[in-house]
Structure formats: C-alpha cells, structure tokens
Design a protein around this motif. Sequence first.
Motif, mmCIF file in Angstrom:
data_model
loop_
_atom_site.group_PDB
_atom_site.id
_atom_site.type_symbol
_atom_site.label_atom_id
_atom_site.label_comp_id
_atom_site.label_asym_id
_atom_site.label_seq_id
_atom_site.Cartn_x
_atom_site.Cartn_y
_atom_site.Cartn_z
ATOM 1 N N GLY A 214 0.929 -1.197 0.016
ATOM 2 C CA GLY A 214 0.020 0.194 -0.144
ATOM 3 C C GLY A 214 0.726 1.299 0.109
ATOM 4 N N ALA A 215 1.737 1.212 0.650
ATOM 5 C CA ALA A 215 2.755 2.342 0.913
ATOM 6 C C ALA A 215 3.330 2.658 -0.233
ATOM 7 C CB ALA A 215 3.778 2.105 1.908
ATOM 8 N N GLN A 216 3.873 1.825 -1.069
ATOM 9 C CA GLN A 216 4.648 1.772 -2.392
ATOM 10 C C GLN A 216 3.733 2.253 -3.452
ATOM 11 O OE1 GLN A 216 7.581 1.273 -3.980
ATOM 12 N NE2 GLN A 216 6.836 1.091 -6.241
ATOM 13 N N LEU A 217 2.265 1.979 -3.366
ATOM 14 C CA LEU A 217 1.374 2.280 -4.261
ATOM 15 C C LEU A 217 1.093 3.920 -4.075
ATOM 16 C CD1 LEU A 217 -0.477 1.069 -6.438
ATOM 17 C CD2 LEU A 217 -2.391 1.052 -4.529
ATOM 18 N N ALA A 218 1.090 4.331 -2.856
ATOM 19 C CA ALA A 218 0.631 5.750 -2.780
ATOM 20 C C ALA A 218 1.735 6.766 -2.644
ATOM 21 C CB ALA A 218 -0.369 5.746 -1.512
ATOM 22 N N MET A 219 2.693 6.049 -2.447
ATOM 23 C CA MET A 219 4.144 6.913 -2.357
ATOM 24 C C MET A 219 5.164 6.993 -3.245
ATOM 25 S SD MET A 219 4.989 6.601 1.733
ATOM 26 C CE MET A 219 6.019 7.735 1.821
ATOM 27 N N PHE A 220 4.650 5.955 -4.278
ATOM 28 C CA PHE A 220 5.562 5.778 -5.431
ATOM 29 C C PHE A 220 4.838 5.694 -6.735
ATOM 30 C CE2 PHE A 220 8.472 4.224 -8.468
ATOM 31 C CZ PHE A 220 9.796 4.886 -8.214
ATOM 32 N N ASN A 221 4.018 4.821 -6.926
ATOM 33 C CA ASN A 221 3.476 4.531 -8.177
ATOM 34 C C ASN A 221 2.333 5.999 -8.587
ATOM 35 O OD1 ASN A 221 4.259 2.136 -7.768
ATOM 36 N ND2 ASN A 221 2.578 1.192 -8.598
ATOM 37 N N TYR A 222 1.645 6.365 -7.476
ATOM 38 C CA TYR A 222 1.229 7.546 -7.338
ATOM 39 C C TYR A 222 1.640 8.278 -6.099
ATOM 40 C CZ TYR A 222 -1.947 4.677 -10.267
ATOM 41 O OH TYR A 222 -2.327 3.896 -11.228
ATOM 42 N N VAL A 223 1.924 9.555 -6.125
ATOM 43 C CA VAL A 223 2.187 10.305 -4.860
ATOM 44 C C VAL A 223 0.760 10.889 -4.440
ATOM 45 C CG1 VAL A 223 3.702 11.843 -3.605
ATOM 46 C CG2 VAL A 223 4.354 10.451 -5.618
ATOM 47 N N GLY A 224 0.311 10.319 -3.358
ATOM 48 C CA GLY A 224 -1.046 10.592 -2.677
ATOM 49 C C GLY A 224 -1.940 9.536 -2.877
ATOM 50 N N PHE A 225 -3.267 9.905 -2.132
ATOM 51 C CA PHE A 225 -4.124 8.925 -1.949
ATOM 52 C C PHE A 225 -5.293 9.331 -2.817
ATOM 53 C CE2 PHE A 225 -7.774 7.020 -0.157
ATOM 54 C CZ PHE A 225 -7.541 5.794 0.012
ATOM 55 N N THR A 226 -5.973 8.487 -3.656
ATOM 56 C CA THR A 226 -7.276 8.144 -4.334
ATOM 57 C C THR A 226 -8.062 7.230 -3.820
ATOM 58 O OG1 THR A 226 -5.629 8.520 -6.126
ATOM 59 C CG2 THR A 226 -8.281 8.835 -6.792
ATOM 60 N N ARG A 227 -9.610 7.713 -3.718
ATOM 61 C CA ARG A 227 -10.343 6.652 -2.995
ATOM 62 C C ARG A 227 -10.376 5.365 -3.794
ATOM 63 N NH1 ARG A 227 -16.296 8.525 -3.318
ATOM 64 N NH2 ARG A 227 -16.508 6.396 -2.707
ATOM 65 N N ASP A 228 -10.523 4.256 -3.253
ATOM 66 C CA ASP A 228 -10.192 3.034 -4.029
ATOM 67 C C ASP A 228 -9.059 2.655 -5.058
ATOM 68 O OD1 ASP A 228 -12.547 2.075 -2.549
ATOM 69 O OD2 ASP A 228 -13.855 2.906 -4.169
ATOM 70 N N MET A 229 -7.891 3.298 -4.485
ATOM 71 C CA MET A 229 -6.880 3.361 -5.446
ATOM 72 C C MET A 229 -6.144 2.057 -5.838
ATOM 73 S SD MET A 229 -3.776 5.105 -3.501
ATOM 74 C CE MET A 229 -2.674 5.530 -4.892
ATOM 75 N N THR A 230 -6.519 0.951 -4.694
ATOM 76 C CA THR A 230 -5.959 -0.297 -4.906
ATOM 77 C C THR A 230 -6.457 -1.107 -6.015
ATOM 78 O OG1 THR A 230 -7.574 -0.793 -3.302
ATOM 79 C CG2 THR A 230 -5.034 -0.579 -2.491
ATOM 80 N N ALA A 231 -7.903 -0.749 -6.401
ATOM 81 C CA ALA A 231 -8.578 -1.248 -7.563
ATOM 82 C C ALA A 231 -8.050 -2.552 -7.736
ATOM 83 C CB ALA A 231 -7.880 -0.394 -8.670
ATOM 84 N N GLY A 232 -8.433 -3.618 -6.851
ATOM 85 C CA GLY A 232 -8.571 -4.959 -7.017
ATOM 86 C C GLY A 232 -7.363 -5.353 -6.861
#
Lengths: 310, 514
Positions: A214-232
């Motif tokens: 989760g950290a990699q997703l919101a701190m590298f792939n995208y910087v910042g949080f979007t609702r339901d950003m894990t998308a499955g």
Amino acid sequence: MIELLTAVFSVTFFVTVIRASTPLVFATMGGLISDLSGALNVALEGMMLIAALTSVIVSAYAPWWVGVLAGVSAGAMLGAVMALFHLRLKADIILVGFGVNILATGGTVFALSLATGGDKGTSINLPSKAIPRVNLPFLEDVPVLNLLHGHSLLSWFAVLTVVAIWYFLYRTPWGLWLRGVGEYPAAPEAAGVNVRQVRTWALVASGALSGLGGAQLAMFNYVGFTRDMTAGRGFIALGAVLLGARHPIGALFAALLFGVFEALSIVMPNLFSWIPGELIQTIPFVVTVLALILLSIRAQRALKARGVAN
Amino acid sequence: MQRVIEARGITRIYPGGTVANDGVSLVVRPGEVHAVVGENGAGKSTLMKILFGIEKPDAGDLLIDGREARFEGPRDAIDRGVGMVFQHFSLVPSFTVYENVVLGSEPRAGARFDRAAAIERVRHLSETFRLKVDPEAQTRTLPVGQQQRVEILKALYRDAKILILDEPTAVLAPQEVDELFTAIRTLTAEGRTVIFIAHKLPEVLEISDRITVMRAGKTVGEVVAAETSEPQLAAMMVGREVALRVDRSTHDGPRAVTVENLTLKADTGVTLAENLSLNVHEGEIVGLVGVEGNGQAELLEAVAGLRAVSSGDIRLKDTSLTALSVLERRHLGLSSIPEDRLAEGLAVESTTAENLVATRLDDPRFAKRGLLNLRAIRAHATALIDRFSIRVGGPEFKVGTLSGGNMQKVVVARELSEQPVVLLVNQPTRGVDLGATQFIWKSITDARDKGAAVLLSSADLSELLALSDRLVVFYHGRIVAAFRNSEALTAETLGSYMLGADRMDDGQMEAALR
C-alpha cells in the motif's frame, strides 16, 4: 503493432512493469504467508488501501520512511485484528476479511475527508512525500544494466523480501512450523507447536507486507491517495499466490506477469485510441481469471497422470 | 519389583457425569510389553490420555519411575519420557518423513533448520529400532504401516522411554502387523517399555508379556499373557462368556448374483480386476480373501454401482446391474456396508436419525411432497437404535460423537433395517470392539438366514473364516483360488494363495465356484 512492440521493448516499459509489480509482489507475499498458514486472507485489498492512506497522511507530517513504517504498522495491526476475530473469537476468516475490506472502502474516504478538511476524492491538498528512486546514473548508458536504473527503493526491498521469505519458509524451523500448521494443524499441535500463535504471526506478517504494498502504491506509483486506488490489486495478489503454486519464487513471477499486463494497460491507450480505455483496464483481471483456469486444468491433469482420482 | 509406571486409584469423571475411570490401577514394569484390553468405553483411552497428560485425573496418583507425576499437558509427559501414538496419525502429508519426525524440535544451526542432521538422526533411529522407512520419502506416498512407523519414530526422537500405542493394529494389514511386532520386540530389547492398547485378543496374546483388563471404567485384573487364553480374557472383558462362533448357513437358495467375466479399470487405464466370474446364492456368504488392493474392494464397488465396469456383466437374478445407478440398484434390494465408515458410510456432522434415513429419502414414509416427516424419521431412528442396541444419547446426537463400534452399528442398522436381497460388506468390524463385533456378525448372519446373498471382504482372515460359506482368493485382480469353508481350511492355506505363492487351476476351483 510495431509501435506497441517498440514501446514494450523499451527501458521505460520495463521500469513501468517493475513499478506496477512492486505493490503486487508485496501483497502476494502477504497472501502467500497467510495462505500457507491455513488462512485465506481476502483482506489484502483492504489492508493495502488503509495502509496507503495511513502512509500518505503520516508522510505529510514526517519523513518518507516514517510514512512507510506507518503503512506497514497499519497493515500489521489489521492483521492482528483479524487474528483476534478469527482465532480468538472464532469468526470465519473470509467474513472477517470482507469486513476489513468494507471498513477500508468506507473508512478511508471518511478518514481522508477528516485529514484534508472535506475532500472525499483525493489527498491532493496534503503535501505527502514519495519513496526515493534509486538512481544509478553510471549505468544509464550501459545496455541491459541500464534496466536497473531508476526504480523505487521498495522495489529493491521487494526482491530482498522474496528471497528472505523463501529462506524463512524452506530453511528455518519456523517456516516448517508455518507450513505444517497450514497443511495439517494436528501434527504441529501434537509436536508442541503453538498453532494459534503461528497463525497470529502469519496474519500480522501478511498485513505488514500488504502495508508495504500500500505504501509503495501511494508513495511511489502515485504520490497521494485516491479513493479505491488499490483497484482490486489485493485480489489479483490472491490469484498470483495460486498461480505461483504457493511458492514464493513462483508467486513472484506470477506477480510480475500481472505487472506486465498492468503496464500494458497503461501503455496501450496511447497507441490504440480506438479501444475503449475501460476495456484495456480489464486486461489484468481477465488474465487473472484465464491464468487460474489454466492452472486448475494443469493441476487436474497432473493429478490424473499420477493416478490420483479426484 | 521395579515399576516404570504405577497408577493408583485413578478416577476421571467427565463433565456431564460420565465416570470414565473409577479407581483404576495399572502397574507396568520396565522393558515389557504391557497390553491394556477392554471393550470400547471401558476407559482404556481415558487412562492413556491421563498417562500422556491430555486428561487430568480427578483423583489418584501417577508415578513414573517411582516419582510422582502431575502432567499439565502432553509436553510434560514427553519431558518425562512418555510418548504416544494415536490411532489417527498426526502427520503433515506433504512433508518428508524426517520433517514430520523432527517437527517442533528441529536440530538447528543458528537460525537455520539443519536438514542433514535431521536426516541423519532419523536414519539412525530407524536403523536402531528396526523401523524401516526412508527418511526422505514424502509422507503421503507411504502406506499406512510406514506412516505408523513415522509416528513411533516421532516419539523415539523425543526420547520416549515408555511408548503408548493406541490400537496400533486396527489400521494394519496382516503382514504389517508382523512388522510392527518385530519393531515392538526390538524396542523392548533396547530397554523401552511398550503399552499396547487393543481388543483383538490373538494379537494381544502374541505380543504382550502382561495384560491388564478393564471393564466399565474399572480394572478387572492383571494376567500374565503366557498363563491365560483367549476365552478367559474375553470373559474378563465382557463380564460373561462370549462365543464368537457363527452358525453356518443351512439355507441353500437359488443363484442371486452373477458376476461374469468382469474387468475393472482405473481412470489411468490400469487394470484393477480382470475376468472375474463368481456367483452368490441366496442365503450364503461368499468371502473375498486377499491382501488389500488386489481387487476385492473394487469388485464390491462395481456391484454397488460406485465404479464403472470396463467389460463383463453383473446380474441380480436376471436383471443386468451394470447400467443402473446406485439408487436403482438399492431399489432392487441391494445394501452396502462400506469399508470406511467415516468417509463413505456416514455423514459425521449429521445426526444419528438423519444418517439412519439417508438412503430412504424417496420413501413416502419419510418424505412427502419434498418435505421431511421429522416425526417419522425420529420414530424410525428410535426403533433402530433400540433394535441394534446403538449406544447414543438419542436420535438427535451427531454421529461423529459416537464410538467407532457404535458408528459402525449405525451403518449396519441403516443397511439392514430392511431385509436386503444382496448385501455387500467390506471390513465390517475394523476398529470395533468385541461386543459390537459379535452383534454385527449376528446381524449379517441373520440377514443371510433370511435369504440375503452376501459378499464379504475383510482384512481379518479369522473374520472371513468365521462368517463365509465359500471363499474366493484374489491376487493381482484375479481369482486364484476358491474354497468351500470347512474346519480344515486354515489361514495359512489362504495365505499362500493371497501372496501369490500358489494358484488353483480352473478344474480345482470349479466345485467351489458353483
């Protein structure tokens, strides 16, 4: 078609694949650990989502690595909560898992709006930080080795994690316990191994690893949080565990495979504008389903060949 | 007199008031094989669980090597040198033998699991105690007898001086029993003590030095094996004279089942049985003799409708069964007591009443317009529980809570509640105590006397010899010998055909195949 091939065989595409795969690899390892301990963790998705938001919010006020640690702790704590409900209060693990997922979907939006002062979609107003990129400028112009340039620090850590998990599972006594507990709990129990303790730690580790994802997703792939950003991604990770034959190295390759398709779905809209983008985004999921069907057929054949009736 | 174990006045009352042990005493001397015999429910298992620390006694003293022992759990018992091998093994199927043996107390090199050391120690133990098994084999690929050795090795690896074996022979084929006994003798020769729980008396007399007999939670007495006899022990166990004798059939009916040139193949194409021809007449029991895996079970499955027929025919009177479903065969009067009551005979999570009615759900007495008649089902169950003297709290108790013998009685009650035309029986008394065995044998012969054609398979030769009117011997999927049962026929004679050392020609078999 030529454009697609050029795009696929470029260094940029490789970097995209690694970027897309890294959260999946962590979540897959998390899924693997809990699956081998005998608990199918369907909450990987929710754990990743909550960890993503936690690390974004914390990193807005602290160094990046504190943000990552906060995400990991959030995941681990969710794992501990699941262990409490499943092992102590005897709730069904699947239901507990879905509980976590539902909590994550609603809870992250709620927490996001509290943290941003009313924003329910993204954390664009929060100055959250990113995980550093490991730049190796001296390799930039060397063929092949230039593939190692420009990845997230966590991508390197992911490689290390897979090897460490393999070593843990197959070379240490605790790995033996974990696998024994998952396959036939009566045996380790009779041998004096505390089965519940092993399962608790497996769920905690599973949560911590999804937290890293989760950290990699919101701190590298995208910087910042979007609702339901894990998308499955959590569910794709579960598929990768099975596709990788419940072995860390196999699961790593399965996660990379899904990363390739995710990268494709990022690259393709630019090249094939006539295909609806939504359709392209379904590719990783379609591949998951196909892969699982193929895997199941193969397993059946293998059983038949060995003369085991099902 | 030296004593490794001395239990005095052990009493254990379960919550709910069942007195499992009532002032039990047990004295075991070092280096002996000490058998504890008794019917199911006599309290043997409870006593062993107390010795192994799984249960705590409510009263009484336990001394190990003359020192008082108060076990809080199995761990404490293991620390004092007590090991136990249960009837149901606790082995991880995908692990290798050595991994299973050392699980929980692995040899380590730093944080690493020292595999080489583990393999070496397991190999050493296996050689010392003549428990032959390949340490690096995958456990799931091993036959039951070898898996049991792995369990014994587990206890020895933890340095058990006293080894409790809970009904070790119940799951074994005759040759495996011999190998187990060899290992037990090696164990005692090496100075270990073995406590052997059993209810097959010939085995008990063969292996043990001294025997403690239990009945209804009490110790009835202790005897020296060499100075007692089977009838004497049986009488002590049951509290009355038991006659495990069966009257031969007097009835000689017309032919009921015809099996003609039957060939059976596995899904993989491997031939399981070839060219089988045999007949069963009304009112007779035909025993299928053979080491397990030589086609007897497969023949029974084919007759029951659980296995497809590759070629040949099975007829009941004049109706060919091969194309009929299991249900259609049952409507023609076929009943089946399957080999594995837990996997095939019963739904353990369902109640006794539900299990007893499971094959009759199309009977309008129990189900009308898609609705169950619960009152009728209950009444049916109560009647059968009474008729087959099944020891159960009531029709609504889950079958899984019953003892092995009573579970088997539920199967027998269901299959024999109405007189069958054909009765298929596989291992009817495996893991069942003497009293229940006697009862089940009686039920089978009663069905026979009322005209059922019975096909019986059993790993227990004495059971086959006691019940069968005729016997056919299977070897590698073929019939290699056929006999009419008589006093002169012995287990040894059958054995030489079972192992393929001898074979009859068609002329010799003809008379007995009729």
